[in-house]
Design an enzyme around this catalytic site. Structure first.
Site, PDB file in Angstrom:
ATOM      1  N   ASP A   1     -31.172  23.788   7.127  1.00  0.00           N
ATOM      2  CA  ASP A   1     -30.335  22.939   8.039  1.00  0.00           C
ATOM      3  C   ASP A   1     -30.985  21.579   8.275  1.00  0.00           C
ATOM      4  OD1 ASP A   1     -28.745  22.588  10.213  1.00  0.00           O
ATOM      5  OD2 ASP A   1     -29.481  24.048  11.258  1.00  0.00           O
TER       6      ASP A   1
ATOM      7  N   ASP B   1     -25.444  17.096   9.631  1.00  0.00           N
ATOM      8  CA  ASP B   1     -25.296  18.681   9.745  1.00  0.00           C
ATOM      9  C   ASP B   1     -24.598  19.579   8.664  1.00  0.00           C
ATOM     10  OD1 ASP B   1     -26.610  20.959  10.851  1.00  0.00           O
ATOM     11  OD2 ASP B   1     -24.312  20.728  11.893  1.00  0.00           O
TER      12      ASP B   1
END
Length: 472
Positions: free
Chosen positions: A257, A64
Site C-alpha cells: 500500500d 494510493d
C-alpha cells in the site's frame, strides 16, 4: 525466466508475453516520459500532476495502491491550495450519487460524476474517468500536504459505493488499450521526511521501465484481488528469524500500500520486531516512546545512527510455491530523519508501527524497491531501485530463492472476510431475522381455525408465555 531462477525475470524489449516491458518512444506508450512524474515524500505521500475537465484544471493527485476511488477536493479547504470546480468544466457530468470513503486515517464524503483527464507526464490522450468531488472531509487533507486528491489504484472490490464504479486504472486499460499492469518507484530513501523540498518518483502506467530497476524482478502471487494482498512467510531482524507462526504475519491480511507511510505490523509481530531490534542494536537503553512513535531520537549531525541498527528482511512466497525470496531494508529506510534542532542535532523517527488488522508494506519499505503491480498475471513484483541509496550505498536488497519447507503450505486464512463479503453476510442475516419476525407476527395475529376448550390447567398465562420469555 532463467533456468532455476524461480520467478526472477529479466525483461527485454519485445517480450513474448505481450506486456509493454520497455520504453516505446515511437508508440502510444512512452515510459521514459513517465520517469520522475511523481513528487513528494513518505511523510506526506507521492503525487502525480493531472489535468481535469474542460478547460483543464491542474491538480496534484496522491498515488494510493490501498484504495480504489479517484477523488479530488471539490470545494475550498484550509489544507489544500487548489480544488476542482466542476461548474467551470463543460465536460463534467454529475451522477448525483453520494459516496463516502473511510481510510485508516481520515475520511471524506462527495458526489460521483465523470470528466475527462489528461496526464502531462503519463499516457498520451484524454480519457473519461469516474471522479468523486469531495465536499466534506475529516482528517483527510492535512496541513502541509501538496496534493489535492487521491488516485486509488487497487481493485474495484474496494470501490465505493459499490464495485460497479469503474476504477481509474480499469478505465485506462479499457480506453487506452494498455496492458493491465503498472509499476511504481518512490525515491525518498535516506532523505528527510516531510522536508522543505520534494523527492522524485515514477508511476509507469501500462508496463515496466528498465531504467528504474537493477538486477532481477521477483514476483509473489496476489492472494486476493481487492487490496494487493500477498503472502508473507517470515520476518528476520539482523538475520535472526522471529520464529512466529507464519499466519501471524498475515493477520488478517498482508498488503502492499503506497498510501500508507510506515511499515505496519500486526501487534504480536510488532512487539517481536521491537524486542529483536532492541536486542540486536548497539543501544543499551532506549526510550519506549521512540518505538511507539511518540518521541524522536536525536544524534549529533556528524553521527550516522544507522550503524547502530540491524537489517530487516521480509520473506514472500515465490510464484513457485515451494520457494520464497526476501526483500530486505537497511536501517536507513526505517530510522527516518525528521528535523534538525539547532546547529548540531538531527532527529529521527521509527518508521514501523503496530496495526490491529493488517501487515502493510507501506512507503517505508517501498522506497527501497521498484514495485510492479502485474494485474494481468495476478502478481506483485519487487526489484532493487537504483534511487534507494544513502551516501552512495544501497539501502535495500533482494535475495533468493529459498526453500519453503520450514513454513506452512498456506499462511493465509482460507476464508476471506473482506468488506464486500461482510456486507453481503450482514444483509443476509438481517433479511433472515426479518422473515422470522414477520412469520411470528402473522402467527400471533391469525385466529386459530380450530378452537380448543381450555381447562384451568391449560391457560397460557404471562409466566409461561413463549413470546414473553423469548423477548425477555
Amino acid at each position: 525466466l532463467r533456468p532455476g531462477s524461480g520467478s526472477r525475470q529479466q525483461d527485454a524489449p519485445g517480450a513474448a508475453d505481450g506486456l509493454a516491458l520497455a520504453s516505446d518512444p515511437g508508440g502510444s506508450l512512452n515510459f521514459l516520459a513517465m520517469v520522475e512524474n511523481l513528487q513528494g515524500d513518505s511523510g506526506r505521500g507521492y503525487y502525480l500532476e493531472m489535468l481535469i475537465g474542460t478547460p483543464a484544471q491542474a491538480l496534484n493527485i496522491l498515488v494510493d495502491t490501498g484504495s480504489s476511488n479517484f477523488a479530488v477536493a471539490g470545494v475550498p479547504d484550509p489544507d489544500v491550495t487548489s480544488y476542482f470546480n466542476p461548474e467551470l468544466s463543460s465536460t463534467y457530468r454529475s451522477e448525483g450519487i453520494e459516496v463516502t470513503v473511510k481510510y485508516s486515517q481520515g475520511s471524506w464524503t462527495g458526489v460521483l460524476g465523470t470528466d475527462v483527464i489528461t496526464m502531462p507526464k503519463g499516457l498520451y490522450g484524454s480519457y473519461t474517468i469516474n471522479i468523486a468531488t469531495i465536499l466534506e472531509s475529516e482528517n483527510f487533507f492535512l496541513p502541509g500536504v501538496k496534493w489535492h486528491g487521491i488516485l486509488g489504484l487497487a481493485y474495484d472490490a474496494l470501490a465505493k459505493p459499490s464495485s460497479s464504479v469503474e476504477t481509474f486504472f480499469d478505465s485506462l486499460v479499457r480506453q487506452a488499450k494498455i496492458p493491465n499492469i503498472f509499476s511504481l518507484q518512490m525515491c525518498g530513501a535516506g532523505l528527510p521526511v516531510s522536508g522543505s523540498g520534494t523527492n522524485g518518483g515514477s508511476l509507469v502506467l501500462g508496463g515496466i521501465e528498465p531504467s528504474l530497476y537493477t538486477g532481477d524482478i521477483w514476483y509473489t502471487p496476489i492472494k486476493e484481488e481487492w487490496y494487493y494482498q500477498v503472502e508473507i512467510l517470515k520476518l528476520e531482524v539482523g538475520g535472526q528469524n522471529l520464529e512466529l507462526d507464519c499466519r501471524e504475519y498475515n493477520a488478517d491480511k498482508a498488503i502492499v500500500d503506497s498510501g500508507t507511510t510506515l511499515l505496519r505490523l500486526p501487534e504480536k509481530v510488532f512487539s517481536a520486531v521491537v524486542q529483536a531490534i532492541a536486542r540486536t542494536s548497539l543501544i543499551q537503553e532506549f526510550s519506549s516512546d521512540f518505538w511507539t512513535g511518540t518521541q524522536l531520537a536525536c544524534w549529533d549531525r556528524t553521527e550516522k545512527p544507522w550503524s547502530l541498527f540491524p537489517k530487516l528482511s521480509i520473506y514472500l512466497r515465490d510464484e513457485n510455491s515451494s520457494r520464497s525470496f526476501r526483500i530486505s531494508i537497511l536501517p536507513q529506510l526505517y530510522i527516518q530523519p525528521i528535523l534538525v534542532i539547532g546547529d548540531n542535532l538531527q532527529c529521527y523517527r521509527f518508521g514501523i508501527s503496530s496495526s490491529t488488522n493488517a501487515l502493510v508494506i507501506g512507503a517505508t519499505v517501498m522506497e527501497g524497491f521498484y514495485v510492479i503491480f502485474d494485474r494481468a498475471q495476478r502478481r506483485v513484483g519487487f526489484a532493487v531501485s537504483p534511487c534507494a541509496e544513502a551516501d552512495g550505498s544501497p539501502v535495500s536488497e533482494i535475495e533468493g530463492p529459498f526453500t519453503t519447507a520450514d513454513v506452512a503450505s498456506n499462511c493465509v486464512s482460507s476464508v476471506s472476510f473482506h468488506e464486500p463479503v461482510l456486507w453481503i453476510a450482514s444483509y443476509a442475516l438481517m433479511s433472515l431475522c426479518g422473515i422470522i419476525l414477520l412469520v411470528l407476527i402473522v402467527l400471533l395475529l391469525i385466529p386459530p381455525r380450530c378452537q380448543h376448550r381450555y381447562t384451568d390447567n391449560d391457560v397460557v398465562n404471562d409466566e409461561s408465555s413463549l413470546v414473553r420469555h423469548r423477548w425477555k
